[in-house]
Motif scaffolding. Structure first.
Motif, PDB file in Angstrom:
ATOM      1  N   GLU A  86       0.816  -1.212   0.000  1.00 15.29           N
ATOM      2  CA  GLU A  86       0.000   0.000   0.000  1.00 15.29           C
ATOM      3  C   GLU A  86       0.850   1.263   0.000  1.00 15.29           C
ATOM      4  O   GLU A  86       0.578   2.204  -0.751  1.00 15.29           O
ATOM      5  N   LYS A  99      -1.723   8.287   3.402  1.00 21.71           N
ATOM      6  CA  LYS A  99      -2.745   7.880   2.435  1.00 21.71           C
ATOM      7  C   LYS A  99      -3.024   6.384   2.529  1.00 21.71           C
ATOM      8  O   LYS A  99      -4.179   5.963   2.446  1.00 21.71           O
ATOM      9  N   GLN A 117      -6.607   4.641   3.393  1.00 23.35           N
ATOM     10  CA  GLN A 117      -7.191   3.746   2.394  1.00 23.35           C
ATOM     11  C   GLN A 117      -7.492   2.364   2.969  1.00 23.35           C
ATOM     12  O   GLN A 117      -8.303   1.625   2.417  1.00 23.35           O
TER      13      GLN A 117
END
Length: 135
Positions: free
Chosen positions: A49, A80, A84
């Motif tokens: 990620e 981020k 997410q």
């Protein structure tokens, strides 16, 4: 859309490299009582990620110094990725961020720090492929 494509490239074309990075990270996490319970699978997901969210294809981290631009890129990618992935513990992303930013626990030995350096040195070559660049 860009994030999804970068994540797909990371998962498919870079799976071996991601697994190597996750094993490095797992070895680092085993050194600390607060992080030793992180699973290899969760660390692998976090690495995937964060790399997918790197806004540039390469960071330039030399020795034990991180310039402001690279620090901002690392912090943004970790932030981020954490947002997410609410099902994955935020502590795992925080741990990955501290490793990338070379923030060591007080009880880290020089050998432990070298392990972090080996992990960190693999990141620039790996995430370049995710952005369509050669490593």
């Amino acid at each position: 859309m860009v994030y999804e494509k970068k994540k797909l490239v990371t998962q498919v074309a870079m799976s071996g490299e991601i697994n190597t990075l996750a094993h490095y990270l797992n070895n680092i996490s085993e050194k600390n009582r607060h992080t030793r319970d992180f699973t290899l699978n969760s660390l692998t997901r976090a690495v995937t990620e964060v790399i997918a969210f790197f806004p540039v294809y390469r960071t330039y981290i030399n020795s034990w110094t991180i310039n402001d631009r690279d620090r901002q890129h690392i912090e943004a990618a970790v932030s981020k990725a954490k947002r997410q992935n609410p099902a994955l513990s935020a502590f795992i992303f925080d741990f990955l961020g501290t490793v990338l930013l070379l923030k060591f626990p007080a009880d880290f030995s020089e050998e432990d720090k070298k392990g972090v350096a080996r992990f960190r040195d693999e990141i620039p070559a790996d995430h370049s492929a995710c952005h369509g660049k050669g490593g």
